[in-house]
Scaffold this motif. Structure first.
Motif, PDB file in Angstrom:
ATOM      1  N   ASP A  18      -2.491   2.915   2.432  1.00 12.71           N
ATOM      2  CA  ASP A  18      -2.543   2.955   3.751  1.00 12.71           C
ATOM      3  C   ASP A  18      -1.392   3.774   4.101  1.00 12.71           C
ATOM      4  N   ALA A  19      -0.788   4.587   5.049  1.00  9.84           N
ATOM      5  CA  ALA A  19      -0.197   5.614   5.364  1.00  9.84           C
ATOM      6  C   ALA A  19       1.046   4.274   6.888  1.00  9.84           C
ATOM      7  N   ASP A  20      -0.193   4.036   7.207  1.00  6.55           N
ATOM      8  CA  ASP A  20       0.283   3.242   8.566  1.00  6.55           C
ATOM      9  C   ASP A  20       0.364   1.508   8.571  1.00  6.55           C
ATOM     10  N   HIS A  21       0.097   0.901   6.127  1.00  8.46           N
ATOM     11  CA  HIS A  21       0.308   0.050   6.179  1.00  8.46           C
ATOM     12  C   HIS A  21       2.244  -1.307   6.434  1.00  8.46           C
ATOM     13  N   PRO A  22       2.397  -1.696   7.135  1.00 11.62           N
ATOM     14  CA  PRO A  22       3.652  -2.406   7.290  1.00 11.62           C
ATOM     15  C   PRO A  22       4.209  -2.705   6.113  1.00 11.62           C
ATOM     16  N   HIS A  23       3.390  -3.022   4.852  1.00  4.45           N
ATOM     17  CA  HIS A  23       3.813  -3.940   4.366  1.00  4.45           C
ATOM     18  C   HIS A  23       4.814  -1.884   3.394  1.00  4.45           C
ATOM     19  N   ARG A  24       4.257  -0.805   3.591  1.00  2.00           N
ATOM     20  CA  ARG A  24       4.490   0.181   3.119  1.00  2.00           C
ATOM     21  C   ARG A  24       6.049   0.240   3.252  1.00  2.00           C
ATOM     22  N   LEU A  25       6.851  -0.577   3.929  1.00  2.00           N
ATOM     23  CA  LEU A  25       8.274   0.305   4.493  1.00  2.00           C
ATOM     24  C   LEU A  25       9.009  -0.437   2.788  1.00  2.00           C
ATOM     25  N   VAL A  26       8.794  -1.398   2.562  1.00  2.00           N
ATOM     26  CA  VAL A  26       9.026  -2.297   1.443  1.00  2.00           C
ATOM     27  C   VAL A  26       8.285  -1.878  -0.092  1.00  2.00           C
ATOM     28  N   TYR A  27       6.931  -1.647  -0.207  1.00  2.00           N
ATOM     29  CA  TYR A  27       6.440  -1.513  -1.680  1.00  2.00           C
ATOM     30  C   TYR A  27       5.318  -0.679  -1.044  1.00  2.00           C
ATOM     31  N   ASP A  28       5.154   0.116  -1.789  1.00  2.00           N
ATOM     32  CA  ASP A  28       4.162   1.453  -1.736  1.00  2.00           C
ATOM     33  C   ASP A  28       3.762   1.472  -3.449  1.00  2.00           C
ATOM     34  N   ARG A  29       2.026   1.985  -3.811  1.00  4.75           N
ATOM     35  CA  ARG A  29       1.396   1.940  -5.058  1.00  4.75           C
ATOM     36  C   ARG A  29       1.395   3.580  -5.077  1.00  4.75           C
TER      37      ARG A  29
END
Length: 121
Positions: A18-29
């Motif tokens: 999810d591009a808008d998920h805040p956790h994507r600032l530190v982790y992505d799958r």
């Protein structure tokens, strides 16, 4: 993190979470369909003991990321479009009889893209 995620998504034709998920600032799958291909995590985030001290050694020292791709020629074109630093131009590796290109990602890690074994025989 965003730049690395976008770079690998373009290079390997993957999609992230999810591009808008805040956790994507530190982790992505990163996924190919329903298959998880790569997980990315920012250094010194979330206090993971194995991800602390990013400046203690050069990034990528001793690490090679290998990806086998069915679309090797298209992948080489994506490398060119991304402006990736090429370490070794496309060549045939005689042992597995496949083609390879060795490049560097945005953080200095060596990435090897290879065609399927036997493809170059």
């Amino acid at each position: 993190m965003k730049a690395s995620s976008a770079w690998y998504q373009t290079l390997l034709q993957l999609h992230g979470g999810d591009a808008d998920h805040p956790h994507r600032l530190v982790y992505d799958r990163l996924w190919s369909g329903e298959t998880l291909v790569l997980q990315l995590h920012r250094w010194d985030a979330e206090e993971h003991p194995n991800l602390m001290g990013a400046d203690r050694a050069p990034h990528g020292h001793g690490v090679l990321l290998w990806f086998e791709l069915d679309d090797f020629d298209a992948a080489v074109e994506r490398v060119r479009r991304l402006g990736a630093r090429v370490i070794e131009e496309p060549h045939v590796n005689p042992a597995p009889q496949h083609r390879e290109i060795w490049i560097e990602d945005l953080d200095g890690y060596v990435v090897v893209l290879a065609s399927p074994d036997g493809e170059a025989s």
